[in-house]
Design a protein around this motif. Structure first.
Motif: not given
Length: 162
Positions: A113-141
């Motif tokens: 359970e702990a490993q799955a939660a850590a993997e989910v957190r890591a996957a969520a963090a990576d997804a959030a980073v990618r989404v944030s990066e994409t949004i910031l690149r599109e809006r800022m230059s």
């Protein structure tokens, strides 16, 4: 009367008895009867002694049988106690084994359970980073935007992974 057969049989009998008495036949007959009486008395004494001996052997046999029966009962009781003790010990060992296996399984489940939660957190963090990066690149230059994106993403990653 002299011519009758019964008379001569009686005379012959009296003569025979007189001869036997004269020779000492009656004494020998009495002595033989006395010896036979002594022999019968000895046989009776021997039979009485053998009977007493047989009664003694029978009593000894009964005593030994009673002792053997009580010993057998004690052995059976001891075997029952040993079997009950072994069964209780086996039951306790089985319960201990089940408890250990349950604890180990629960630990593995908690770890998974702990490993799955850590993997989910890591996957969520990576997804959030990618989404944030994409949004910031599109809006800022520009370079300032790129620098801001890198710092923000690094900070988000470290916070989400912690």
């Amino acid at each position: 009367m002299l011519m009758e057969a019964e008379f001569w049989v009686a005379v012959a009998f009296v003569v025979f008895v007189a001869i036997v008495w004269k020779v000492g036949g009656f004494d020998k007959l009495i002595e033989a009867l006395d010896h036979r009486g002594v022999r019968v008395r000895k046989e009776l004494d021997e039979a009485r002694r053998l009977r007493e001996e047989a009664a003694s052997v029978l009593a000894d046999y009964k005593r030994r049988r009673a002792a053997a029966e009580s010993e057998a009962a004690a052995i059976v009781a001891s075997a029952r106690e040993e079997a009950e003790r072994a069964a209780a010990e086996g039951h306790a060992r089985l319960n201990e084994f089940v408890a250990r296996r349950t604890k180990a399984a629960e630990a593995k489940i908690a770890q998974a359970e702990a490993q799955a939660a850590a993997e989910v957190r890591a996957a969520a963090a990576d997804a959030a980073v990618r989404v944030s990066e994409t949004i910031l690149r599109e809006r800022m230059s520009g370079d300032a935007a790129q620098d801001l994106v890198r710092r923000s993403l690094g900070e988000v990653r470290t916070r989400l992974r912690a």
